[in-house]
Motif scaffolding. Structure first.
Motif, PDB file in Angstrom:
ATOM      1  N   GLY A 135      -5.378   7.903  -1.820  1.00 15.10           N
ATOM      2  CA  GLY A 135      -6.424   6.509  -1.797  1.00 15.10           C
ATOM      3  C   GLY A 135      -6.097   5.674  -0.652  1.00 15.10           C
ATOM      4  N   GLU A 136      -7.015   4.973  -0.272  1.00 14.29           N
ATOM      5  CA  GLU A 136      -6.727   4.125   0.885  1.00 14.29           C
ATOM      6  C   GLU A 136      -7.565   2.776   0.978  1.00 14.29           C
ATOM      7  N   THR A 137      -7.477   1.757   1.591  1.00  7.42           N
ATOM      8  CA  THR A 137      -8.387   0.828   1.822  1.00  7.42           C
ATOM      9  C   THR A 137      -8.654   0.528   3.334  1.00  7.42           C
ATOM     10  N   LEU A 152     -15.032   1.366 -10.526  1.00  8.01           N
ATOM     11  CA  LEU A 152     -14.456   1.784  -9.243  1.00  8.01           C
ATOM     12  C   LEU A 152     -15.647   2.122  -8.339  1.00  8.01           C
ATOM     13  N   ARG A 158       2.436   2.035  -3.271  1.00  5.19           N
ATOM     14  CA  ARG A 158       1.382   2.400  -4.314  1.00  5.19           C
ATOM     15  C   ARG A 158       0.992   3.881  -3.953  1.00  5.19           C
ATOM     16  N   LYS A 159       0.946   4.272  -2.714  1.00  2.00           N
ATOM     17  CA  LYS A 159       0.546   5.445  -2.505  1.00  2.00           C
ATOM     18  C   LYS A 159       1.892   6.342  -2.683  1.00  2.00           C
ATOM     19  N   THR A 206       0.823  -1.163  -0.065  1.00  2.00           N
ATOM     20  CA  THR A 206       0.086  -0.033  -0.032  1.00  2.00           C
ATOM     21  C   THR A 206       0.966   1.246   0.025  1.00  2.00           C
ATOM     22  N   THR A 265      -8.208  -3.355  -6.670  1.00  6.12           N
ATOM     23  CA  THR A 265      -9.017  -2.452  -7.226  1.00  6.12           C
ATOM     24  C   THR A 265      -8.680  -1.674  -8.311  1.00  6.12           C
ATOM     25  N   GLY A 266      -9.597  -1.313  -9.252  1.00  5.34           N
ATOM     26  CA  GLY A 266      -9.255  -0.444 -10.529  1.00  5.34           C
ATOM     27  C   GLY A 266      -9.210  -1.480 -11.726  1.00  5.34           C
ATOM     28  N   ALA A 267      -9.583  -1.013 -12.830  1.00  7.25           N
ATOM     29  CA  ALA A 267      -9.720  -1.769 -14.069  1.00  7.25           C
ATOM     30  C   ALA A 267      -8.454  -1.952 -14.773  1.00  7.25           C
ATOM     31  N   GLN A 291       1.740   6.831  -6.349  1.00 10.51           N
ATOM     32  CA  GLN A 291       0.588   7.561  -6.713  1.00 10.51           C
ATOM     33  C   GLN A 291       0.344   9.013  -6.491  1.00 10.51           C
ATOM     34  N   PHE A 316     -12.772   0.435  -0.401  1.00  7.00           N
ATOM     35  CA  PHE A 316     -11.881   1.408  -1.444  1.00  7.00           C
ATOM     36  C   PHE A 316     -12.195   2.731  -1.154  1.00  7.00           C
TER      37      PHE A 316
END
Lengths: 402, 345
Positions: free
Chosen positions: B146-148, B324, A23-24, A20, A79-81, A27, B166
């Motif tokens: 963003g975060e989970t 999403l 990624r953060k 995470t 998550t995310g396409a 991002q 999410f």
């Protein structure tokens, strides 16, 4: 035992949170990037758990330490396409990295003017499966697209797919073990050259499909490519147009117009070296009244064809067609035209006007068939003289300043 | 993997956030700094000039409940229109707080606030800023990446549920809030605000209330306001009405001619009349494995042969729709869409 378990648990939690945090961190850099910035990514394999997105930026370079040196793995994506999404930007270069195992598309760029992918590998690493994502490198609704020295592998649709875009150069890439190696769809002004497309279901496709915003593509050159052994079983999920591409396809032109194909090596594609077909052959209904479903103004010349003396594919609708209707046996023609013409274009001499014709000339080792699909394959003709004509060369897509 | 590596990463994020808040006036780093609420922040009691609102048929977000507020600057107003999202004046702030009740059957048991999203109409354009609530529920902090979060609650049926929730990153806001590549609100339109809300003096039609506050000009007579169609209340509309409005709010922010899914040729806005564009016997374009081996977006009469249903039911990030904002399937809405397709011929 309990101790080991809790250590293990700690370890797992720290991996998850590290994912995470990486990624953060990336991002945040994508979001904070100032116009003109280079975002340098470190060497190493980084597991990324969600889409990384860039939006509304100008003049950005996203740079790794090298293909297969900086690896962003989306294997554990939740998550995310897509893996990477770049939208609504101006002049973005992505280079020297590997993006792999995204849950949807590996890299999607949408509404970007000036998008470059250079020395990027986008791949699904496991065995070929319809569960793999659709597109490895996927610019759509873009203008000025340059894809060079990239590698695309494992896509359940197309490895390199340029859709509804304008002014495109796809050169010196390797696309292998995809359903379609390289596909140019509903796009205008594309040069596709110097690529290696092998072990796909279909090597290079130029398609025009109905129901889309950018209605009519074309003005495309496909040249100096090596398109060989594209005999992979089609592993696309059904419903998708590429699901209809027969195993063993070299180049396929579907309802494409103003396309020039020359100086390619088209070798050992067992079913069709080069196919020129209308949308009707897909048997899909057409409800789009503006859509033009026929291929016209095609010029295929100076290519080198070879194939093993073997039967065409037995799989799918096309397999059935070859077995029960075409009956070529092992003597499969290299170039096949479906023979579904636009009746409105036909002149009193029975031919298209010169500017619309399908011209096939000066190819080495090639044979030809018009399979007369318009009349239920009744008069299959292998006489290439019907396509003995020339077109003026399509113009070059000029490289823009990078 | 080691902790000492996390420190520089966190440091970078903090610095980036700081530099962001220094560079522009907005966003502020804490939700409380906007002064949108009076009293305890977690009570979510709107300040004097902040108006709560409610959509007739909202977007599904993993069963999260939402509190919505709008702050329209003094001396400004909206001009009424009955077809599109309202054109809010500059300086408007739209506020949406996502939360899960501890027990959906009994609101008195409390709730867990997850995130508050602000959509601010700045000088040049709309901007979206996500704020994430702390564990103590005393403050929500700007978090662009963003975060989970794990959430746990008892659902309407009394079942304990636990799942990941999410929170999108700042760029992803625009994945949905996008009109011709410009950030835009999605929900607050006449057809979504025609239902009642109790502002403390009994139930009032929201549009009428906004007009009385001087915030909405030119509303028609009450009889000409759009019907308040609530997707899961059959008495408010036909299956077709309710399904189309549900698709409108859940899908049409992307699937419309100037939205990010326009490359698909599938348009799900409730004003769309062309059956092909709505998906009837329409072949997919770039759905990839999202097609689920099916041939058409909507096969009239056959929900099981409709890609639309397949993608609503999927929880796989590479397949599911919307792309999403959910990790669960919206069973009740799937039932409605199935019925809608089944009744078509």
């Amino acid at each position: 035992m309990r101790c080991t378990l809790s250590i293990l648990l700690c370890f797992i939690i720290s991996i998850v949170s590290a994912q995470t945090e990486i990624r953060k961190s990336i991002q945040s850099r994508f979001i904070m990037a100032e116009d003109g910035e280079t975002i340098q990514l470190d060497e190493g394999t980084f597991s990324i758990d969600a889409t990384l997105s860039m939006e509304g930026k100008k003049n950005i370079i996203i740079k790794g330490k090298g293909l297969d040196k900086t690896i962003l793995s989306f294997k554990n994506q939740t998550t995310g396409a897509e893996g990477i999404r770049i939208s609504n930007c101006n002049n973005v270069v992505m280079e020297d990295m590997t993006i792999q195992d995204a849950k949807g598309d590996c890299i999607k760029a949408m509404n970007v003017t000036d998008i470059t992918f250079r020395r990027v590998k986008a791949a699904w690493s496991g065995k070929l499966s319809s569960k793999n994502g659709s597109y490895a490198i996927y610019p759509v609704s873009c203008e000025r697209v340059l894809i060079e020295n990239c590698i695309a592998r494992g896509a359940s649709d197309a490895g390199i797919y340029v859709g509804q875009s304008k002014t495109i150069i796809v050169r010196n890439n390797q696309a292998f073990e995809n359903v379609a190696g390289i596909e140019i769809e509903n796009s205008l002004n594309a040069d596709v050259y110097g690529n290696e497309a092998y072990n796909n279901t279909g090597g290079i496709l130029v398609f025009d499909l109905p129901d889309l915003q950018l209605k009519k593509g074309g003005y495309c050159r496909v040249y100096d490519n090596r398109i060989r052994e594209n005999n992979q079983l089609n592993f696309a999920p059904k419903g998708n147009i590429v699901g209809k591409v027969p195993q063993g396809t070299g180049i396929l032109l579907l309802a494409a117009n103003n396309v020039e194909i020359f100086r390619n090596e088209i070798i050992n594609n067992r079913t069709v070296g080069t196919g020129i077909i209308s949308y009707y052959i897909t048997e899909n209904p057409i409800k789009d009244s503006i859509y033009y479903p026929y291929p016209t103004a095609i010029y295929i010349h100076d290519n080198n064809y070879a194939r093993k003396h073997e039967k065409a594919t037995m799989h799918g609708r096309m397999g059935k067609l070859f077995r029960f209707k075409l009956k070529f046996g092992k003597d499969v023609p290299h170039i096949i035209y479906d023979g579904i013409p636009d009746e409105k274009l036909i002149l009193t001499n029975g031919k298209y006007p010169p500017e619309s014709r399908i011209c096939i000339k000066n190819n080495k080792g090639s044979s030809y068939a018009n399979i007369d699909a318009a009349n239920n394959f009744k008069k299959i003709s292998r006489d290439i003289t019907e396509a003995d004509c020339t077109h003026v060369a399509q113009s070059e897509v000029k490289a823009w300043d990078k | 993997m080691k902790i000492n590596f996390l420190i520089p990463v966190l440091f970078v994020i903090t610095i980036s956030l700081l530099s962001l808040s220094v560079r522009n006036q907005a966003p502020l780093s804490k939700l409380s700094e906007y002064g949108l609420f009076s009293g305890k922040l977690s009570d979510q009691q709107p300040a004097q000039d902040v108006v709560p609102y409610k959509l007739n048929t909202p977007l599904f977000s993993d069963y999260a409940e939402k509190l919505r507020f709008v702050k329209i600057p003094d001396g400004t107003h909206i001009d009424y229109n009955d077809s599109a999202v309202f054109d809010f004046p500059k300086g408007t702030i739209l506020v949406k707080t996502f939360y899960f009740p501890v027990d959906f059957r009994n609101p008195a048991k409390g709730r867990q606030l997850i995130e508050t999203r602000l959509l601010i109409h700045e000088e040049k354009e709309w901007k979206a800023y996500p704020y994430i609530w702390n564990a103590e529920q005393t403050e929500a902090y700007l978090d662009v990446a963003g975060e989970t979060k794990q959430v746990k609650y008892i659902d309407e049926q009394g079942k304990t549920k636990q799942h990941a929730y999410f929170i999108p990153n700042m760029n992803q806001c625009k994945g949905c809030h996008n009109r011709s590549e410009k950030m835009s609100p999605i929900g607050p339109s006449a057809k979504q605000l025609s239902g009642p809300l109790d502002y403390g003096q009994g139930s009032e039609i929201q549009l009428t209330h906004w007009a009385q506050l001087g915030k909405l000009n030119g509303i028609p007579a009450k009889s000409s306001l759009p019907p308040a169609i609530i997707w899961n209340v059959p008495s408010t509309g036909t299956v077709n009405d309710r399904a189309r409005l549900w698709l409108d709010i859940n899908c049409a922010h992307c699937h419309r001619p100037n939205g990010p899914a326009n490359t698909s040729g599938l348009f799900l806005g409730s004003a769309e009349k062309d059956s092909l564009r709505i998906g009837f016997r329409k072949t997919p374009v770039a759905a990839g494995r999202g097609s689920g081996d099916l041939l058409f977006d909507i096969m009239p009469g056959q929900p099981d042969k409709s890609i639309l249903v397949y993608r609503m039911e999927s929880k796989d990030p590479g397949v599911m729709m919307p792309e999403l904002g959910r990790s669960l399937a919206n069973k009740e809405a799937i039932a409605l869409i199935r019925q809608w397709i089944k009744e078509m011929n």
